[in-house]
Design a protein around this motif. Structure first.
Motif, PDB file in Angstrom:
ATOM      1  N   ILE B  40       8.002   5.061 -13.382  1.00  0.00           N
ATOM      2  CA  ILE B  40       8.937   4.398 -12.454  1.00  0.00           C
ATOM      3  C   ILE B  40       8.139   3.379 -11.655  1.00  0.00           C
ATOM      4  O   ILE B  40       7.051   3.678 -11.161  1.00  0.00           O
ATOM      5  CB  ILE B  40       9.610   5.445 -11.555  1.00  0.00           C
ATOM      6  CG1 ILE B  40      10.543   6.315 -12.398  1.00  0.00           C
ATOM      7  CG2 ILE B  40      10.381   4.771 -10.438  1.00  0.00           C
ATOM      8  CD1 ILE B  40      11.175   7.465 -11.676  1.00  0.00           C
ATOM      9  N   ALA B  42       8.248   1.868  -8.716  1.00  0.00           N
ATOM     10  CA  ALA B  42       7.878   2.000  -7.304  1.00  0.00           C
ATOM     11  C   ALA B  42       6.889   3.134  -7.045  1.00  0.00           C
ATOM     12  O   ALA B  42       6.402   3.281  -5.933  1.00  0.00           O
ATOM     13  CB  ALA B  42       9.128   2.231  -6.478  1.00  0.00           C
ATOM     14  N   THR B  43       6.600   3.939  -8.054  1.00  0.00           N
ATOM     15  CA  THR B  43       5.732   5.112  -7.881  1.00  0.00           C
ATOM     16  C   THR B  43       4.444   4.756  -7.148  1.00  0.00           C
ATOM     17  O   THR B  43       3.873   3.703  -7.361  1.00  0.00           O
ATOM     18  CB  THR B  43       5.376   5.668  -9.267  1.00  0.00           C
ATOM     19  OG1 THR B  43       6.580   5.925  -9.940  1.00  0.00           O
ATOM     20  CG2 THR B  43       4.576   6.941  -9.165  1.00  0.00           C
ATOM     21  N   ARG B  44       4.027   5.662  -6.291  1.00  0.00           N
ATOM     22  CA  ARG B  44       2.771   5.434  -5.586  1.00  0.00           C
ATOM     23  C   ARG B  44       1.988   6.728  -5.549  1.00  0.00           C
ATOM     24  O   ARG B  44       2.559   7.800  -5.533  1.00  0.00           O
ATOM     25  CB  ARG B  44       3.035   4.943  -4.163  1.00  0.00           C
ATOM     26  CG  ARG B  44       3.801   5.932  -3.320  1.00  0.00           C
ATOM     27  CD  ARG B  44       3.792   5.541  -1.871  1.00  0.00           C
ATOM     28  NE  ARG B  44       4.174   6.646  -1.026  1.00  0.00           N
ATOM     29  CZ  ARG B  44       5.376   6.776  -0.472  1.00  0.00           C
ATOM     30  NH1 ARG B  44       6.309   5.897  -0.691  1.00  0.00           N
ATOM     31  NH2 ARG B  44       5.638   7.813   0.296  1.00  0.00           N
ATOM     32  N   MET B 108      -2.625  11.077   2.191  1.00  0.00           N
ATOM     33  CA  MET B 108      -1.332  11.689   1.884  1.00  0.00           C
ATOM     34  C   MET B 108      -0.372  10.696   1.251  1.00  0.00           C
ATOM     35  O   MET B 108       0.843  10.891   1.290  1.00  0.00           O
ATOM     36  CB  MET B 108      -0.739  12.358   3.109  1.00  0.00           C
ATOM     37  CG  MET B 108      -0.494  11.469   4.284  1.00  0.00           C
ATOM     38  SD  MET B 108       0.256  12.471   5.586  1.00  0.00           S
ATOM     39  CE  MET B 108       0.567  11.253   6.821  1.00  0.00           C
ATOM     40  N   CYS B 110       0.953   7.837   1.928  1.00  0.00           N
ATOM     41  CA  CYS B 110       2.122   7.438   2.710  1.00  0.00           C
ATOM     42  C   CYS B 110       2.365   5.948   2.656  1.00  0.00           C
ATOM     43  O   CYS B 110       3.421   5.493   3.062  1.00  0.00           O
ATOM     44  CB  CYS B 110       1.968   7.882   4.150  1.00  0.00           C
ATOM     45  SG  CYS B 110       0.641   7.067   5.025  1.00  0.00           S
ATOM     46  N   GLN B 111       1.414   5.168   2.216  1.00  0.00           N
ATOM     47  CA  GLN B 111       1.587   3.738   2.013  1.00  0.00           C
ATOM     48  C   GLN B 111       1.535   2.922   3.302  1.00  0.00           C
ATOM     49  O   GLN B 111       1.848   1.738   3.286  1.00  0.00           O
ATOM     50  CB  GLN B 111       2.919   3.471   1.294  1.00  0.00           C
ATOM     51  CG  GLN B 111       2.881   2.217   0.476  1.00  0.00           C
ATOM     52  CD  GLN B 111       4.160   1.936  -0.224  1.00  0.00           C
ATOM     53  OE1 GLN B 111       5.216   2.373   0.181  1.00  0.00           O
ATOM     54  NE2 GLN B 111       4.077   1.168  -1.290  1.00  0.00           N
ATOM     55  N   ILE B 112       1.146   3.540   4.409  1.00  0.00           N
ATOM     56  CA  ILE B 112       1.132   2.780   5.658  1.00  0.00           C
ATOM     57  C   ILE B 112       0.016   1.737   5.645  1.00  0.00           C
ATOM     58  O   ILE B 112       0.179   0.637   6.175  1.00  0.00           O
ATOM     59  CB  ILE B 112       1.067   3.751   6.855  1.00  0.00           C
ATOM     60  CG1 ILE B 112       2.475   4.296   7.072  1.00  0.00           C
ATOM     61  CG2 ILE B 112       0.554   3.067   8.107  1.00  0.00           C
ATOM     62  CD1 ILE B 112       2.670   5.179   8.223  1.00  0.00           C
TER      63      ILE B 112
END
Lengths: 386, 205
Positions: B40, B42-44, B108, B110-112
């Motif tokens: 997919i 958008a997977t991160r 974790m 979180c993509q921040i």
């Protein structure tokens, strides 16, 4: 007798069994047991098969969530809220975002509100599907019902992954909107999942609704009276199963819930069967909301342009934001002193407060019923212990 | 009749069992290592550092500003700024990270860091088969382990990469125009490297 631990002796002595009429047995259910949904312990005192005392023991999963949030930025707490109720991270995100938006007076664009409703209702679907799956598993229907509900849950988690990048730890909502716009084809895929979901509900109802074993195990078991439910501060499907018409989506009309036409299922007896049926019916109502939201979602911006992501400093003040999470009233209370970190950050977790009536529901029932009653409360230890 | 409900339930079980031979809807199992679901987009999972061109050290977009280090909620990023400067993706002389470590056992996902980075330098990877028997060194990733090319980023997240390339191209054009207006000979002497690097990367899309 000398071999017994003092705590056990005290417990038994307090229950008046010291005069030797009957021997009571203390049993520790959990903390490491699949039926306790995590690390939760029930200190149960048994008279034969009957529960005469039950003490919930929790805190095994305490992670200092509230204190950590007071030392990180407002944005930095958002991914931690995913880890409260890890089945429904998007509703946690929404509750926290709502509290911060109230605190800072941020407006959310209309498209973002629709996305929030869609993701929250999808969360409710997959939460209730897995809850009833686990519940039947605990009643001894191992395998099939849980696998069927997980098969459906999987489709919703795929939607979450293609939208937010993560299946469970979504970290998707932001103060003033959402992080990214819907990817192309997402709405069509969601419509497809929503259109196919009733088939699962119909099948699941045929599978279990008339099952004599399920009826015998659930009807009249673990009754929670209407008065006790209100006095105990219980919220969510458990409260509604006890006959109280209280749904924050209707009471507060947060977000744009006043635009949707849906009904609130109410139980009559407050037993395990009602709590099971209320969840089944709520899923059908969620599908109704989803149908309307997917039809009406407008184009437009998804983030309020005036809100900064980094260096977010709301003015001094306090706010309480609450939503109807799948488990009940999830609220965040924030006090700001104008600095980049909240001065006080408090979570009102539905799981913990619903757990306080566990003993009242379980007294007099046997051990296997205790497990089932506990299952209908639908707790997630990440949220209970924080 | 007692048992009727149970019998009806078994009809559903049978429908699912036999249906699994007929319909893909009811047989959702994937035999994982042999069969794989499509990725997919958008997977991160974990962050990586983007570089332009072929040389990861010269093309690294990160300027060592330490914003991600500060914003990272679990504090898994460690950065030491360099003493000297090198041209960045836009062509300006900038610092670069002398040390850039991410402890993926703490991260974790979180993509921040990605959200707060103003230089399009840190992005999320999709590689997930990362188990290791070295729990200390194997999970502390340094700059060399973290660096991946812009072409790779374009491959795993095509939509996001197109947006990020467009943004950088715009900034680069602005910086170029500014440098041209200020001092023509100087702009020519410092730009070529970075210019080639960025155009090379975007052509692989």
């Amino acid at each position: 007798m000398e071999m017994n631990a003092p705590a056990v002796q005290d417990l038994i002595a307090n229950d008046g069994a010291a005069n030797g009429d009957e021997a009571l047995l203390e049993l520790s259910l959990g903390p490491h047991h699949p039926s306790t949904h995590g690390v939760f312990r029930m200190d149960v005192v048994l008279d034969g098969e009957r529960v005469v005392k039950l003490k919930p023991v929790f805190g095994y999963l305490h992670r200092n969530h509230e204190k950590i949030a007071e030392s990180t930025s407002y944005l930095g707490s958002m991914p931690y809220t995913d880890r409260l109720d890890y089945i429904g991270s998007l509703t946690n995100n929404w509750a926290y975002a709502l509290a911060v938006e109230k605190l800072a007076g941020v407006q959310v664009p209309e498209r973002a509100e629709y996305i929030r409703v869609i993701t929250a209702e999808l969360t409710r679907l997959q939460n209730h599907a897995s809850t009833i799956g686990f519940l039947t598993q605990e009643m001894g229907a191992s395998g099939s019902p849980l696998m069927y509900s997980f098969r459906e849950r999987e489709k919703i988690l795929d939607l979450f992954e293609s939208l937010t990048g993560s299946r469970m730890m979504c970290n998707y909502m932001r103060f003033g909107g959402c992080r990214v716009d819907l990817p192309s084809g997402w709405l069509e895929q969601t419509r497809k999942v929503v259109a196919e979901f009733p088939r699962f509900l119909d099948e699941f109802e045929r599978l279990l609704a008339g099952n004599e074993i399920l009826l015998a195990r659930t009807q009249g078991v673990g009754v929670l009276s209407r008065d006790l439910a209100i006095q105990g501060g219980v919220t969510g499907p458990i409260l509604r199963a006890s006959g109280v018409n209280y749904d924050i989506r209707k009471v507060d009309k947060y977000g744009i819930y006043d635009r949707f036409d849906f009904r609130v299922p109410i139980g009559e007896h407050g037993d395990v069967y009602d709590r099971y049926m209320v969840r089944m019916l709520e899923m059908r109502e969620s599908l109704k909301i989803l149908g309307q939201a997917l039809r009406d979602i407008p184009p437009g911006a998804i983030m309020d342009t005036k809100t900064k992501i980094r260096g977010f400093r709301p003015k001094a003040g306090e706010a309480y934001g609450r939503i109807e999470s799948p488990k009940g009233e999830l609220g965040f209370f924030l006090i700001s002193d104008g600095s980049p970190n909240p001065y006080r950050y408090r979570v009102r977790p539905p799981s913990l407060i619903n757990l306080t009536v566990l003993e009242d529901m379980c007294l007099g029932s046997n051990v296997s019923d205790t497990i089932v009653i506990f299952g209908t409360i639908d707790i997630v230890l990440g949220e209970v212990d924080r | 009749m007692l048992g009727e409900g149970i019998a009806k339930g078994f009809v559903e079980t049978a429908r699912n069992f036999f249906g699994s031979y007929l319909s893909k809807d009811r047989l959702t199992t994937v035999q994982y290592p042999e069969e794989r679901l499509p990725q997919i987009e958008a997977t991160r999972d974990f962050p990586f550092l983007v570089y332009d061109g072929d040389d990861w050290q010269a093309g690294l977009r990160c300027v060592g500003c330490q914003i991600c280090e500060k914003e990272c909620p679990p504090k898994c990023i460690y950065i030491e700024k360099s003493k000297d400067k090198k041209p960045d993706a836009v062509g300006k002389l900038q610092f670069f990270p002398a040390v850039f470590n991410i402890d993926v056992s703490v991260c974790m996902s979180c993509q921040i860091c990605v959200e707060v980075c103003p230089f399009e330098a840190i992005k999320m990877d999709t590689e997930f088969e990362l188990s290791t028997d070295d729990r200390f060194g194997g999970l502390l990733w340094d700059k060399a382990r973290l660096s991946k090319s812009n072409a790779y980023y374009g491959k795993i997240h095509p939509t996001d990469a197109a947006v990020s390339d467009a943004l950088l191209a715009e900034e680069k054009a602005k910086a170029e125009a500014k440098a041209k207006a200020a001092n023509e000979p100087m702009a020519n002497s410092t730009l070529p490297n970075a210019l080639q690097a960025v155009s090379g990367a975007s052509s692989t899309q």
